[in-house]
Structure formats: structure tokens, C-alpha cells
Design an enzyme around this catalytic site. Structure first.
Site, PDB file in Angstrom:
ATOM      1  N   LYS A   1     -17.830  -5.535   7.554  1.00 13.04           N
ATOM      2  CA  LYS A   1     -16.672  -6.467   7.729  1.00 13.04           C
ATOM      3  C   LYS A   1     -16.208  -6.193   9.486  1.00 13.04           C
ATOM      4  O   LYS A   1     -16.704  -5.228   9.858  1.00 13.04           O
ATOM      5  CB  LYS A   1     -15.312  -5.901   6.992  1.00 13.04           C
ATOM      6  CG  LYS A   1     -15.619  -6.484   5.630  1.00 13.04           C
ATOM      7  CD  LYS A   1     -14.187  -6.224   4.810  1.00 13.04           C
ATOM      8  CE  LYS A   1     -14.149  -6.567   3.580  1.00 13.04           C
ATOM      9  NZ  LYS A   1     -13.093  -5.897   2.620  1.00 13.04           N
TER      10      LYS A   1
ATOM     11  N   SER B   1      -3.260  -7.466   3.485  1.00 15.39           N
ATOM     12  CA  SER B   1      -3.413  -7.414   4.907  1.00 15.39           C
ATOM     13  C   SER B   1      -4.053  -8.572   5.463  1.00 15.39           C
ATOM     14  O   SER B   1      -3.683  -8.903   6.700  1.00 15.39           O
ATOM     15  CB  SER B   1      -4.649  -6.185   4.961  1.00 15.39           C
ATOM     16  OG  SER B   1      -4.405  -4.917   4.506  1.00 15.39           O
TER      17      SER B   1
ATOM     18  N   ARG C   1      -2.010  -6.191  -8.051  1.00 17.40           N
ATOM     19  CA  ARG C   1      -0.858  -7.204  -7.428  1.00 17.40           C
ATOM     20  C   ARG C   1      -0.766  -8.341  -8.613  1.00 17.40           C
ATOM     21  O   ARG C   1       0.334  -8.838  -8.950  1.00 17.40           O
ATOM     22  CB  ARG C   1      -1.184  -7.644  -6.134  1.00 17.40           C
ATOM     23  CG  ARG C   1      -1.294  -6.834  -5.105  1.00 17.40           C
ATOM     24  CD  ARG C   1      -1.557  -7.569  -3.780  1.00 17.40           C
ATOM     25  NE  ARG C   1      -3.051  -7.764  -4.018  1.00 17.40           N
ATOM     26  CZ  ARG C   1      -3.735  -7.935  -2.988  1.00 17.40           C
ATOM     27  NH1 ARG C   1      -3.292  -8.329  -1.801  1.00 17.40           N
ATOM     28  NH2 ARG C   1      -5.287  -8.175  -3.315  1.00 17.40           N
TER      29      ARG C   1
ATOM     30  N   HIS D   1       0.822  -1.133  -0.198  1.00 17.67           N
ATOM     31  CA  HIS D   1      -0.179   0.103   0.079  1.00 17.67           C
ATOM     32  C   HIS D   1       0.947   1.099  -0.111  1.00 17.67           C
ATOM     33  O   HIS D   1       0.495   2.086  -0.838  1.00 17.67           O
ATOM     34  CB  HIS D   1      -0.816  -0.034   1.210  1.00 17.67           C
ATOM     35  CG  HIS D   1      -1.964  -0.974   1.389  1.00 17.67           C
ATOM     36  ND1 HIS D   1      -2.243  -1.723   2.563  1.00 17.67           N
ATOM     37  CD2 HIS D   1      -2.932  -1.280   0.644  1.00 17.67           C
ATOM     38  CE1 HIS D   1      -3.149  -2.460   2.243  1.00 17.67           C
ATOM     39  NE2 HIS D   1      -3.646  -2.392   1.169  1.00 17.67           N
TER      40      HIS D   1
HETATM   41  O1  PNS Z   1      -8.811  -2.358   0.588  1.00 19.10           O
HETATM   42  P1  PNS Z   1      -9.889  -2.971  -0.085  1.00 19.10           P
HETATM   43  O2  PNS Z   1     -10.799  -3.972   1.026  1.00 19.10           O
HETATM   44  O3  PNS Z   1      -9.831  -4.076  -1.122  1.00 19.10           O
HETATM   45  O4  PNS Z   1     -10.691  -1.873  -0.528  1.00 19.10           O
HETATM   46  C1  PNS Z   1     -12.039  -2.091  -1.180  1.00 19.10           C
HETATM   47  C2  PNS Z   1     -12.817  -0.569  -1.357  1.00 19.10           C
HETATM   48  C3  PNS Z   1     -13.056  -0.164   0.103  1.00 19.10           C
HETATM   49  C4  PNS Z   1     -11.964   0.396  -2.216  1.00 19.10           C
HETATM   50  C5  PNS Z   1     -14.443  -1.123  -1.632  1.00 19.10           C
HETATM   51  O5  PNS Z   1     -15.017  -2.023  -1.182  1.00 19.10           O
HETATM   52  C6  PNS Z   1     -15.103   0.180  -1.815  1.00 19.10           C
HETATM   53  O6  PNS Z   1     -15.001   1.001  -2.700  1.00 19.10           O
HETATM   54  N1  PNS Z   1     -15.985   0.263  -0.748  1.00 19.10           N
HETATM   55  C7  PNS Z   1     -17.056   1.515  -0.708  1.00 19.10           C
HETATM   56  C8  PNS Z   1     -18.170   1.004  -1.317  1.00 19.10           C
HETATM   57  C9  PNS Z   1     -18.343   1.294  -2.686  1.00 19.10           C
HETATM   58  O7  PNS Z   1     -18.213   2.519  -3.232  1.00 19.10           O
HETATM   59  N2  PNS Z   1     -18.938   0.279  -3.608  1.00 19.10           N
HETATM   60  C10 PNS Z   1     -18.767   0.120  -4.985  1.00 19.10           C
HETATM   61  C11 PNS Z   1     -17.640  -0.315  -5.716  1.00 19.10           C
HETATM   62  S1  PNS Z   1     -18.092  -1.528  -6.538  1.00 19.10           S
END
Ligand code: PNS
Length: 168
Positions: free
Chosen positions: A41, A128, A90, A17
């Protein structure tokens, strides 16, 4: 002013990150790292702890700001007056989900584009989840997360383990 948002869970922030943060910050005027406060979560660290760890490890990058957010990433991008979302790729296994997310986000807001950074090869396997798993079994996570984060992961896991023991 070119402003981008790098959203994620960052539970905890990894060296992968941090590498993306440094590289994205180098090409925009301001990078806002958005830490998702996700009620669905159960993260190891609270959103405040995740924000603080990110602040500590990005103190050397002047154009980076760390903020918590809840709800849609694109809404947060709008709120920040930003035009870009930053995400790291990744491996090919990330691609399907990331593509779907980028296309969904763009269909919600046509003014938001996603910039993808390919992860440094040496960090490509780090997540993570893997960090927490290795730490849980007492393994060495110093290669995966910045030093101050490693300490906090071990502290948190030992606190949790002690808590669970006392519940038994
Ligand atoms: O670090 P992560 O868990 O891979 O991040 C995922 C994240 C936070 C970018 C994604 O889950 C997100 O954008 N969540 C907020 C809700 C949202 O906007 N969902 C629509 C995206 S399809």
C-alpha cells in the site's frame, strides 16, 4: 501477564481506533499497538510518522506500547510474547473480512485468539480513508481524529498538494 497486540495500518489513527485502544488496554496487562509497515500500500504517512502520532495520542495510557512491524500479524504476536489479537468491528460490513482474518490467523497459530471490540456507535462510520478524503477537500476532520493528528493530516495533504503543483 496478559498481553495483546492491536495490529493495523493507522494511516492515520482515528478516534475510533483510540477508543478501541483504551478499552483493550483496560482488560489486559499490556497492549502493543502494531503499525504495519506495508510495502504494497502507499500510505499517506510513513510508518515512523504513524508510530509517533500513536505515541502522542496514547501518552495517557501507561500499559500501551507502540511498535512498527512487517510481515504476518501472528508472527508479530509471537515475537511480542502475546496471546491475543485485538480488532474493532464497526459494522456488519467489517465482519466477513475480520472473520476470515481471525480464522486464518488461528489456523496459522492455535495459540493466538482474536478479541473483537464493537466500535462505539458515534465512531462507527469513521475510517482512516474517510478522514483523508474529507481533509483532501478541506472538510472538518476534528470529530474524526484527535486534535494533534488533524493538524498533521492537513499539513501532510497541503505539502502533497504543493508538491504535485510544483511537478506540473
Ligand atoms: O487497519 P487495517 O488496514 O484494517 O489492518 C489490517 C491488518 C494490518 C491487521 C492486516 O492487513 C494484517 O494483519 N496484515 C499483516 C499480514 C497478515 O498477517 N496477513 C494475514 C491476515 S489474513
Amino acid at each position: 501477564m496478559k498481553r495483546a497486540v492491536y495490529p493495523g495500518s493507522f494511516d492515520p489513527v482515528t478516534k475510533g481506533h483510540l477508543d478501541i485502544i483504551e478499552r483493550a488496554a483496560a482488560i489486559v496487562d499490556e497492549l502493543i499497538v502494531g503499525v504495519l509497515n506495508n510495502n504494497e500500500k502507499t500510505p499517506l504517512f510513513s510508518v515512523e510518522e504513524r508510530v509517533n502520532m500513536l505515541k502522542d495520542v496514547t501518552v495517557h495510557i501507561p500499559n500501551v506500547r507502540i511498535e512498527a512491524f512487517s510481515g504476518l500479524s501472528v508472527e508479530f504476536v509471537r515475537k511480542c510474547n502475546a496471546s491475543f489479537l485485538v480488532r474493532g468491528l464497526r459494522a456488519v460490513t467489517d465482519f466477513e473480512y475480520e472473520l476470515q482474518m481471525a480464522q486464518t490467523n488461528r489456523s496459522i497459530d492455535r495459540n493466538v485468539d482474536t478479541l473483537f471490540f464493537t466500535t462505539e456507535l458515534k465512531y462507527a462510520y469513521i475510517s482512516s480513508t474517510i478522514v483523508k478524503e474529507v481533509a483532501c477537500y478541506g472538510g472538518d476532520i476534528s470529530g474524526f481524529v484527535p486534535a494533534p493528528v488533524a493538524e498533521r493530516v492537513y499539513d501532510k495533504i497541503s505539502l502533497k498538494t504543493r508538491g504535485n503543483r510544483s511537478e506540473v
